[in-house]
Design a protein around this motif. Sequence first.
Motif, PDB file in Angstrom:
ATOM      1  N   ASP A  75       0.880  -1.316   0.406  1.00 23.08           N
ATOM      2  CA  ASP A  75       0.127   0.327   0.191  1.00 23.08           C
ATOM      3  C   ASP A  75       0.982   1.197   0.087  1.00 23.08           C
ATOM      4  O   ASP A  75       2.091   0.996   0.610  1.00 23.08           O
ATOM      5  CB  ASP A  75      -0.696  -0.064   1.017  1.00 23.08           C
ATOM      6  CG  ASP A  75      -2.137   1.032   1.156  1.00 23.08           C
ATOM      7  OD1 ASP A  75      -2.199   0.834   0.432  1.00 23.08           O
ATOM      8  OD2 ASP A  75      -3.046   1.397   2.445  1.00 23.08           O
ATOM      9  N   SER A  78      -1.325   6.967  -0.783  1.00 23.80           N
ATOM     10  CA  SER A  78      -2.334   6.754  -2.003  1.00 23.80           C
ATOM     11  C   SER A  78      -3.862   6.171  -1.620  1.00 23.80           C
ATOM     12  O   SER A  78      -4.735   6.055  -1.235  1.00 23.80           O
ATOM     13  CB  SER A  78      -1.992   7.123  -3.002  1.00 23.80           C
ATOM     14  OG  SER A  78      -1.990   7.813  -3.939  1.00 23.80           O
ATOM     15  N   GLY A  79      -2.875   5.291  -1.414  1.00 19.23           N
ATOM     16  CA  GLY A  79      -4.069   3.440  -1.218  1.00 19.23           C
ATOM     17  C   GLY A  79      -4.744   3.708   0.002  1.00 19.23           C
ATOM     18  O   GLY A  79      -5.918   3.836   0.440  1.00 19.23           O
ATOM     19  N   ARG A  81      -4.976   6.830   2.028  1.00 16.24           N
ATOM     20  CA  ARG A  81      -5.639   7.698   1.900  1.00 16.24           C
ATOM     21  C   ARG A  81      -7.414   7.603   1.599  1.00 16.24           C
ATOM     22  O   ARG A  81      -8.442   7.657   2.014  1.00 16.24           O
ATOM     23  CB  ARG A  81      -5.119   9.300   0.858  1.00 16.24           C
ATOM     24  CG  ARG A  81      -6.175  10.728   0.939  1.00 16.24           C
ATOM     25  CD  ARG A  81      -6.074  11.202  -0.015  1.00 16.24           C
ATOM     26  NE  ARG A  81      -6.762  12.614   0.237  1.00 16.24           N
ATOM     27  CZ  ARG A  81      -6.075  13.510  -0.805  1.00 16.24           C
ATOM     28  NH1 ARG A  81      -5.215  13.761  -1.460  1.00 16.24           N
ATOM     29  NH2 ARG A  81      -6.873  15.005  -0.467  1.00 16.24           N
ATOM     30  N   SER A  82      -7.492   6.632   0.237  1.00 17.64           N
ATOM     31  CA  SER A  82      -8.091   6.620  -0.510  1.00 17.64           C
ATOM     32  C   SER A  82      -9.816   5.154   0.237  1.00 17.64           C
ATOM     33  O   SER A  82     -10.983   5.196   0.522  1.00 17.64           O
ATOM     34  CB  SER A  82      -8.190   6.107  -1.524  1.00 17.64           C
ATOM     35  OG  SER A  82      -7.861   4.550  -1.855  1.00 17.64           O
ATOM     36  N   ARG A  83      -8.894   4.433   0.843  1.00 15.62           N
ATOM     37  CA  ARG A  83      -9.289   3.529   2.832  1.00 15.62           C
ATOM     38  C   ARG A  83     -10.006   3.891   3.557  1.00 15.62           C
ATOM     39  O   ARG A  83     -10.311   3.251   3.998  1.00 15.62           O
ATOM     40  CB  ARG A  83      -8.229   2.404   2.529  1.00 15.62           C
ATOM     41  CG  ARG A  83      -8.295   1.487   1.484  1.00 15.62           C
ATOM     42  CD  ARG A  83      -7.138   0.850   1.731  1.00 15.62           C
ATOM     43  NE  ARG A  83      -6.120   0.901   2.138  1.00 15.62           N
ATOM     44  CZ  ARG A  83      -5.643   0.153   3.469  1.00 15.62           C
ATOM     45  NH1 ARG A  83      -6.456  -0.305   4.301  1.00 15.62           N
ATOM     46  NH2 ARG A  83      -4.768   0.260   4.243  1.00 15.62           N
ATOM     47  N   ASN A 117      -0.423  13.667   0.749  1.00 16.09           N
ATOM     48  CA  ASN A 117      -1.862  12.140   1.633  1.00 16.09           C
ATOM     49  C   ASN A 117      -1.619  12.187   2.950  1.00 16.09           C
ATOM     50  O   ASN A 117      -2.500  12.359   3.547  1.00 16.09           O
ATOM     51  CB  ASN A 117      -1.564  11.383   0.535  1.00 16.09           C
ATOM     52  CG  ASN A 117      -1.607  11.008  -1.013  1.00 16.09           C
ATOM     53  OD1 ASN A 117      -2.974  11.925  -1.035  1.00 16.09           O
ATOM     54  ND2 ASN A 117      -1.107  10.089  -1.401  1.00 16.09           N
ATOM     55  N   GLN A 120      -3.658  14.489   4.771  1.00 21.29           N
ATOM     56  CA  GLN A 120      -4.813  15.034   4.491  1.00 21.29           C
ATOM     57  C   GLN A 120      -5.192  13.690   5.169  1.00 21.29           C
ATOM     58  O   GLN A 120      -6.629  13.898   6.452  1.00 21.29           O
ATOM     59  CB  GLN A 120      -5.278  14.351   3.232  1.00 21.29           C
ATOM     60  CG  GLN A 120      -5.421  15.448   2.014  1.00 21.29           C
ATOM     61  CD  GLN A 120      -5.958  16.683   2.271  1.00 21.29           C
ATOM     62  OE1 GLN A 120      -7.441  16.383   2.978  1.00 21.29           O
ATOM     63  NE2 GLN A 120      -5.795  17.706   2.577  1.00 21.29           N
TER      64      GLN A 120
END
Length: 212
Positions: A75, A78-79, A81-83, A117, A120
């Motif tokens: 991971d 970016s991964g 952050r999306s999860r 990332n 955020q």
Amino acid sequence: MRSWMWRRRDFIAAGLAAAAGGALAAGTPVLLVVGDSLSAEYGLKRGSGWVALLELRLAKEKIAARVVNASISGDTTSGGRSRLPALLQQHRPTHVILELGGNDALRGLPLAMTDENLSQMTDAARKAGARVLLVGMQVPPNYGSDYAKRFADLYVKVAKQHQAALVPFLLEGIADGPDPLKLFQADRIHPKEEAQPRMLENVWPELRKILK
């Protein structure tokens, strides 16, 4: 839908907490670990990684808490952050441990993206009511001293900006030891089982502070 493995891990965590002095009750801290292969027991037997050892440490310290390990090998920030939004909604953690960024460096992703990332994610976790522990990584010398310094500094920057706790280097005493290769698997990236207790010792002091 949660997998059988996650249900099993929650069962183990509950059992450890009960052993520490009673079943889990409402208001019990929930520690969410969002990381990569370093936290997902890559190449290790189940239950031997530093996150599993954290569960044992909590029981030993008589701290009733539930640990949710949402780490995925490979991971990136970016991964993660999306999860993260779904993980925050599902588990409602009181504490979030972010251990990501190493794969960003390995893939040569822009430092600005990694910085954004992590920033955020830290902000989202704090807005959800969780205290955040940012677990930093460092890159080998062959990346160049300037890149290595900027990469390490971004964790410090994000932690200060969002008032998060910080572990500067998860692999301190492992990757920078006198004979680091002996503590790594054949790929020279993932620490062996015998290195996992030291990884926990690198994390525990800062985590203990925000658990008080």
